[in-house]
Design a protein around this motif. Structure first.
Motif, mmCIF file in Angstrom:
data_model
loop_
_atom_site.group_PDB
_atom_site.id
_atom_site.type_symbol
_atom_site.label_atom_id
_atom_site.label_comp_id
_atom_site.label_asym_id
_atom_site.label_seq_id
_atom_site.Cartn_x
_atom_site.Cartn_y
_atom_site.Cartn_z
ATOM 1 N N THR A 1 42.470 41.025 46.778
ATOM 2 C CA THR A 1 41.674 42.224 47.032
ATOM 3 C C THR A 1 40.540 41.880 47.993
ATOM 4 O O THR A 1 39.631 41.125 47.630
ATOM 5 N N ILE B 1 36.318 46.168 49.950
ATOM 6 C CA ILE B 1 36.824 47.420 49.389
ATOM 7 C C ILE B 1 35.847 48.067 48.405
ATOM 8 O O ILE B 1 35.533 49.259 48.535
ATOM 9 N N PRO B 2 35.334 47.346 47.382
ATOM 10 C CA PRO B 2 34.410 48.001 46.440
ATOM 11 C C PRO B 2 33.196 48.616 47.127
ATOM 12 O O PRO B 2 32.690 49.660 46.690
ATOM 13 N N LEU C 1 34.265 51.917 48.780
ATOM 14 C CA LEU C 1 34.556 52.973 47.802
ATOM 15 C C LEU C 1 33.296 53.724 47.395
ATOM 16 O O LEU C 1 33.370 54.884 46.976
ATOM 17 N N ILE D 1 45.060 46.437 44.264
ATOM 18 C CA ILE D 1 44.304 46.815 43.066
ATOM 19 C C ILE D 1 44.354 45.672 42.051
ATOM 20 O O ILE D 1 45.437 45.211 41.694
ATOM 21 N N MET E 1 41.626 55.596 43.039
ATOM 22 C CA MET E 1 42.584 54.526 43.274
ATOM 23 C C MET E 1 43.415 54.798 44.528
ATOM 24 O O MET E 1 43.854 53.867 45.206
ATOM 25 N N PHE F 1 41.318 53.531 47.095
ATOM 26 C CA PHE F 1 41.359 52.063 47.063
ATOM 27 C C PHE F 1 42.504 51.540 47.920
ATOM 28 O O PHE F 1 42.295 50.681 48.796
ATOM 29 N N TYR G 1 42.626 49.490 51.499
ATOM 30 C CA TYR G 1 43.374 48.227 51.552
ATOM 31 C C TYR G 1 44.361 48.229 52.714
ATOM 32 O O TYR G 1 44.417 47.282 53.513
#
Length: 437
Positions: free
Chosen positions: A79, A83-84, A87, A267, A333, A336, A340
């Motif tokens: 991951t 990404i976090p 988001l 994920i 998600m 997410f 990605y």
């Protein structure tokens, strides 16, 4: 009366009067006193933020971090750390359900991008705005097939399906009046002749296969779509999303509906969720698809804008006539996996898949060299494979755990091992050493 309740004593009295009682005790009078809780709640003392963080760090330190070689539908992929952070950008934290387009452009935009990417990844015409997870997406496809058929209620399943997916299909079918029939697994695959023979009996709305299948084998589905369509049945493929970066897509196989779990698109495994299911289909089936579809248009100033283009009203109003009652999803998600795929790009997705493939084949070769393992099926596999073990498999599995490895999934008489791009050669070699003892 209660610190976090907004109601005043006067509000409570008005509501009691409307209920035809004079007090809360009278309202609850029918509840036996013997089952009423009258003690104080055993709540811990109040703590400051620093103390709470220390508490959870202490609890977290009790978790044993294992090197993962398990799969069967859920995979330990890398991951990207960015990404976090993406988001949490404010434009994505708009309304939960984007009915008001003017205040939901961030949500609508990423759903549109998600749909575009998933349609391309699967080779299908249309993608919806995602599902809860892969198993329920497959169940929804089953119901779509029955809804699209005319007075047919049988669905044919491959005998090489993930048992968790089969369990969910069985639960959905039980309450929908759908009859499931399972084809035998022959040498680890589903045979076209078996499919044709079953379909010839009549009454089937669809056929569901899995790619790669539960043994990790990449099956050849040549002729399957044609066999289904000759008997007016839909061809449904359940695939691991990340594997489609290299494998032949459901669209290329002639599938009518493509479903699966998107967890493999970066994920984290995180104790079972949340994950995201994907569903794509041909344009012909678009009005049978559950969920919603976001489209792109222009506003009154000629600027690009995103809107809810299609959503079956039966899901909300005439629920008894709906193919599905799913109205929303875990679109966080969906965001997410969209981020990605944007970060990885086509080449990045292919490289991750190639590394996983190479690692799995190296592990398989090394395990076979020990003389303790055997491949029961001489079929091609991708990043997961099933091997039989000549010793006590349960004892070996425990030995893996003691040495810090989640050593595959115990399956039948052996193990189902999976390798992703995160696994190093050193980790693979150490696993093999433990297995060779």
């Amino acid at each position: 009366m209660y610190k976090y309740f907004p109601h005043t004593e006067e509000d409570l009295q008005v509501m009691l009067e409307k209920s035809g009682v004079k007090s809360l005790d009278e309202l609850y009078a029918q509840i036996p006193k013997v089952i009423r809780f009258k003690s104080d709640y055993e709540l811990p003392r109040a703590e400051c933020e620093m103390e709470v963080r220390q508490l959870f760090e202490k609890l977290g330190s009790q978790n044993k971090q294992l090197t993962c070689f398990a799969g069967m539908g859920i995979y330990d992929h890398y991951t990207p750390s960015v990404i976090p952070n993406l988001l949490q950008r404010s434009e994505f934290l708009t309304s939960y359900t984007p009915y008001q387009a003017e205040i939901s452009q961030g949500t609508l935009h990423y759903i549109f991008e998600y749909q575009s990417m998933m349609a391309e990844l699967t080779g299908m015409d249309v993608s919806n705005a995602s599902m809860y997870d892969g198993t329920t997406a497959c169940a929804e496809a089953m119901m779509m097939a029955v809804a699209a058929g005319k007075k047919v209620n049988k669905v044919l399943l491959t005998g090489c399906m993930n048992p968790m997916t089969y369990a969910v299909l069985h639960t959905y079918a039980l309450h929908q009046g759908i009859e499931l029939q399972v084809l035998p697994a022959r040498d680890g695959v589903t045979l076209l002749d078996d499919v044709k023979a079953k379909l010839a009996e009549g009454g089937f709305a669809g056929v569901i296969v899995q790619q790669p299948n539960v043994f990790g084998i990449v099956e050849d589905f040549t002729g399957f779509a044609e066999a289904c369509h000759e008997q007016k049945a839909l061809f449904i493929m359940d695939s691991v999303a990340a594997d489609l970066a290299i494998l032949k897509t459901p669209g290329e196989w002639g599938a009518d509906i493509a479903v699966g779990d998107g967890q493999s698109l970066g994920i984290p495994m995180q104790l079972g969720g949340p994950y995201v299911g994907y569903m794509c289909c041909t344009e012909k089936l678009i009005r049978k698809m559950p969920g919603r579809i976001v489209g792109m248009t222009k506003d009154n100033r000629g600027q690009r804008a995103f809107v809810l283009t299609l959503q079956a009203r039966e899901q909300h109003i005439r629920r008894q006539k709906a193919t599905s009652n799913i109205c929303s999803n875990q679109s966080l998600m969906a965001l997410f996996v969209t981020v990605y795929m944007s970060l990885m790009g086509r080449q990045g997705l292919k490289e991750a898949a190639q590394l996983s493939y190479a690692g799995a084949h190296y592990l398989c070769d090394e395990l076979l060299k020990t003389g303790r393992f055997a491949l029961p099926f001489s079929k091609p596999f991708f990043n997961e494979f099933y091997v039989e073990y000549d010793g006590d498999a349960d004892t070996l599995y425990q030995r893996f755990l003691e040495k810090g490895f989640l050593g595959g999934v115990r399956f039948h008489n052996g193990f189902l091992f999976a390798v992703t791009e995160k696994r190093t050669k050193e980790e693979v070699d150490n696993l093999v050493k433990i297995a060779a003892l």
